[in-house]
Scaffold this active site. Structure first.
Site, PDB file in Angstrom:
ATOM      1  N   ARG A   1       0.843  -1.216   0.000  1.00 36.50           N
ATOM      2  CA  ARG A   1       0.000   0.000   0.000  1.00 36.50           C
ATOM      3  C   ARG A   1       0.876   1.264   0.000  1.00 36.50           C
ATOM      4  NH1 ARG A   1      -1.552   3.077   4.426  1.00 36.50           N
ATOM      5  NH2 ARG A   1      -3.557   4.176   4.274  1.00 36.50           N
TER       6      ARG A   1
ATOM      7  N   ARG B   1       0.977   3.999  -2.983  1.00 40.78           N
ATOM      8  CA  ARG B   1       0.474   5.364  -2.760  1.00 40.78           C
ATOM      9  C   ARG B   1       1.595   6.407  -2.832  1.00 40.78           C
ATOM     10  NH1 ARG B   1      -4.843   4.492   1.114  1.00 40.78           N
ATOM     11  NH2 ARG B   1      -5.971   3.380  -0.519  1.00 40.78           N
TER      12      ARG B   1
ATOM     13  N   GLY C   1      13.086 -11.600   1.935  1.00 39.93           N
ATOM     14  CA  GLY C   1      14.235 -11.870   2.804  1.00 39.93           C
ATOM     15  C   GLY C   1      15.512 -12.064   1.992  1.00 39.93           C
TER      16      GLY C   1
ATOM     17  N   THR D   1      10.164 -10.442   6.672  1.00 44.18           N
ATOM     18  CA  THR D   1      10.314 -11.820   7.157  1.00 44.18           C
ATOM     19  C   THR D   1      10.099 -11.838   8.665  1.00 44.18           C
ATOM     20  OG1 THR D   1      11.931 -13.560   7.676  1.00 44.18           O
ATOM     21  CG2 THR D   1      12.849 -11.453   7.025  1.00 44.18           C
TER      22      THR D   1
ATOM     23  N   ASP E   1      11.509 -13.701  10.612  1.00 42.93           N
ATOM     24  CA  ASP E   1      12.727 -14.177  11.280  1.00 42.93           C
ATOM     25  C   ASP E   1      13.608 -13.049  11.821  1.00 42.93           C
ATOM     26  OD1 ASP E   1      11.958 -16.747  10.512  1.00 42.93           O
ATOM     27  OD2 ASP E   1      12.998 -16.571   8.604  1.00 42.93           O
TER      28      ASP E   1
ATOM     29  N   GLY F   1       8.537 -15.026  29.786  1.00 45.33           N
ATOM     30  CA  GLY F   1       9.024 -15.510  31.076  1.00 45.33           C
ATOM     31  C   GLY F   1       9.491 -16.962  31.030  1.00 45.33           C
TER      32      GLY F   1
ATOM     33  N   GLU G   1      13.909 -23.208  15.969  1.00 44.42           N
ATOM     34  CA  GLU G   1      14.108 -24.262  14.967  1.00 44.42           C
ATOM     35  C   GLU G   1      15.529 -24.092  14.425  1.00 44.42           C
ATOM     36  OE1 GLU G   1      11.544 -23.599  11.574  1.00 44.42           O
ATOM     37  OE2 GLU G   1      12.673 -21.843  10.968  1.00 44.42           O
TER      38      GLU G   1
ATOM     39  N   ARG H   1       6.164 -32.054  27.244  1.00 37.26           N
ATOM     40  CA  ARG H   1       5.314 -31.985  26.052  1.00 37.26           C
ATOM     41  C   ARG H   1       5.969 -31.007  25.079  1.00 37.26           C
ATOM     42  NH1 ARG H   1       3.507 -35.775  28.127  1.00 37.26           N
ATOM     43  NH2 ARG H   1       1.311 -36.279  28.593  1.00 37.26           N
TER      44      ARG H   1
ATOM     45  N   ARG I   1       3.135 -17.063  11.187  1.00 33.70           N
ATOM     46  CA  ARG I   1       3.218 -16.217   9.987  1.00 33.70           C
ATOM     47  C   ARG I   1       1.904 -15.506   9.671  1.00 33.70           C
ATOM     48  NH1 ARG I   1       7.095 -19.356   6.160  1.00 33.70           N
ATOM     49  NH2 ARG I   1       5.356 -19.466   4.724  1.00 33.70           N
TER      50      ARG I   1
HETATM   51  O1  F6P Z   1      11.674 -17.446   6.326  1.00 35.87           O
HETATM   52  C1  F6P Z   1      10.525 -17.484   7.073  1.00 35.87           C
HETATM   53  C2  F6P Z   1      10.213 -18.864   7.533  1.00 35.87           C
HETATM   54  O2  F6P Z   1       8.977 -18.756   8.159  1.00 35.87           O
HETATM   55  C3  F6P Z   1      11.237 -19.536   8.435  1.00 35.87           C
HETATM   56  O3  F6P Z   1      11.159 -19.136   9.771  1.00 35.87           O
HETATM   57  C4  F6P Z   1      10.909 -20.988   8.250  1.00 35.87           C
HETATM   58  O4  F6P Z   1      12.041 -21.768   8.505  1.00 35.87           O
HETATM   59  C5  F6P Z   1      10.502 -21.046   6.824  1.00 35.87           C
HETATM   60  O5  F6P Z   1      10.077 -19.749   6.457  1.00 35.87           O
HETATM   61  C6  F6P Z   1       9.409 -22.017   6.478  1.00 35.87           C
HETATM   62  O6  F6P Z   1       9.219 -21.982   5.096  1.00 35.87           O
HETATM   63  P1  F6P Z   1       8.028 -22.629   4.280  1.00 35.87           P
HETATM   64  O7  F6P Z   1       6.982 -21.606   4.102  1.00 35.87           O
HETATM   65  O8  F6P Z   1       8.653 -22.964   2.987  1.00 35.87           O
HETATM   66  O9  F6P Z   1       7.513 -23.808   5.043  1.00 35.87           O
END
Ligand code: F6P
Length: 322
Positions: A21, A25, A102, A126, A128, A186, A223, A246, A255
């Site tokens: 956007r 604009r 990214g 992104t 990340d 926390g 991850e 767990r 996302r």
């Molecule tokens: O780059 C963003 C991201 O969400 C990473 O954190 C994650 O490893 C990856 O994309 C997952 O990608 P995909 O959408 O291909 O599953």
């Protein structure tokens, strides 16, 4: 400069729509024609485009995802794929391209610039937050808050059952998301790739705090390359100190959703700055935000230089774990 184009590329991030956007604009306010390419570089190579005027981007500032669509495009990594994209850009009269994405997207954009001379400017989008040249990337703040909401809920069930939970978050080989979420939530510990974690020591700490009366704990795990590392840690804790746990992998939930105010403001500022940068003749740069000011960083630096995780925050998590 008469025509600019915008596309979103790589993993989607909340705030990408607000950014499109702002590009549209700002561009139209400065007398430019703006077009959008759908599905990232895949759509660019196929010539899948739409005209974008100020009305085309109405009511999207609050929407998650990207209405242009996105993709990861292995074909664009090859010169043949980029040749198709260059033909489309030339045929459409595009003088400048804005890429919201990214590291992988900026690498592709740099190759495109070198092979065609077409101007391109990037915007960090992104969850990340792993790009050098910006304190925050679009989507990070929303993802932190989404993960945090989940963790607050997990805490309820963890306390009720007196359990240890290992919560795995995204981050693409970095711990920015994990550390922010861990400090805000926390957590008892945060495991990030930037700092070696002594798993035996972690098991001992968790066992000791359990004996001291801490009945439930949450550990945030970044991850590493693939989702699932939290299961390995859960097995280790079980075999070392006999504690059941767990595992929750938050995955792509992080996302989605409407962008926070912080992400909308960042997206609006950077979208406008990228359009202005193209008008000023800039190319091969990412528009980021450093110390609250807009800063342009050459594309190669965004992946060659490493953004440092603030390890003092990791120590703080340990201190505050009690
Ligand atoms: O780059 C963003 C991201 O969400 C990473 O954190 C994650 O490893 C990856 O994309 C997952 O990608 P995909 O959408 O291909 O599953």
């Amino acid at each position: 400069m008469k025509t600019i184009a915008v596309l979103t590329s790589g993993g989607d991030a909340p705030g990408m729509n607000a950014c499109i956007r702002a590009v549209v604009r700002t561009g139209t306010a400065r007398g430019l024609r703006v077009i959008g390419f759908r599905r990232g570089f895949t759509g660019l190579m196929a010539g899948d485009q739409m005209p974008l005027d100020p009305r085309a981007v109405a009511n999207i500032i609050q929407r998650g995802g990207t209405f242009l669509g996105t993709s990861r495009s292995p074909e664009f990594k090859k010169a043949d794929g980029r040749r198709k994209a260059i033909e489309v850009l030339k045929a459409s009269g595009v003088d400048g391209l804005i890429i919201i994405g990214g590291e992988g997207s900026f690498r592709g954009a740099q190759d495109l610039i070198e092979e065609s001379g077409i101007r391109a400017v990037g915007i960090p989008g992104t969850i990340d937050n792993d790009l050098y040249g910006t304190d925050f990337s679009i989507g990070f703040d929303t993802a932190v808050n989404t993960a945090l909401e989940a963790i607050d809920r997990i805490r309820d069930t963890a306390a009720s059952h007196e359990r240890l939970f290992l919560v795995e978050v995204m981050g693409h080989r970095t711990g920015f998301l994990a550390l922010e979420v861990g400090l805000a939530g926390g957590a008892e510990a945060v495991i990030v790739p930037e700092a070696p974690t002594d798993l035996d020591q972690l098991c001992k700490t968790l066992g000791d705090s359990h004996r001291r009366g801490k009945s439930s704990s949450i550990v945030i795990v970044a991850e590493i390359d693939e989702p699932g590392v939290a299961f390995t840690i859960a097995n280790r804790v079980k075999s070392n100190v006999g504690m059941e746990s767990r595992v929750v992998i938050l995955g792509h939930v992080q996302r989605g959703g409407p962008p926070t105010a912080k992400d909308r403001v960042l997206a609006s500022r950077l979208g406008a700055a990228a359009a202005e940068a193209l008008l000023e003749g800039k190319t091969g740069m990412m528009a980021g935000e450093v110390n609250n000011a807009v800063v342009l960083t050459p594309f190669p630096e965004t992946w060659q230089k490493q953004k440092r995780l603030d390890l003092s925050r990791l120590a703080l998590v340990g201190t505050l774990a009690g």
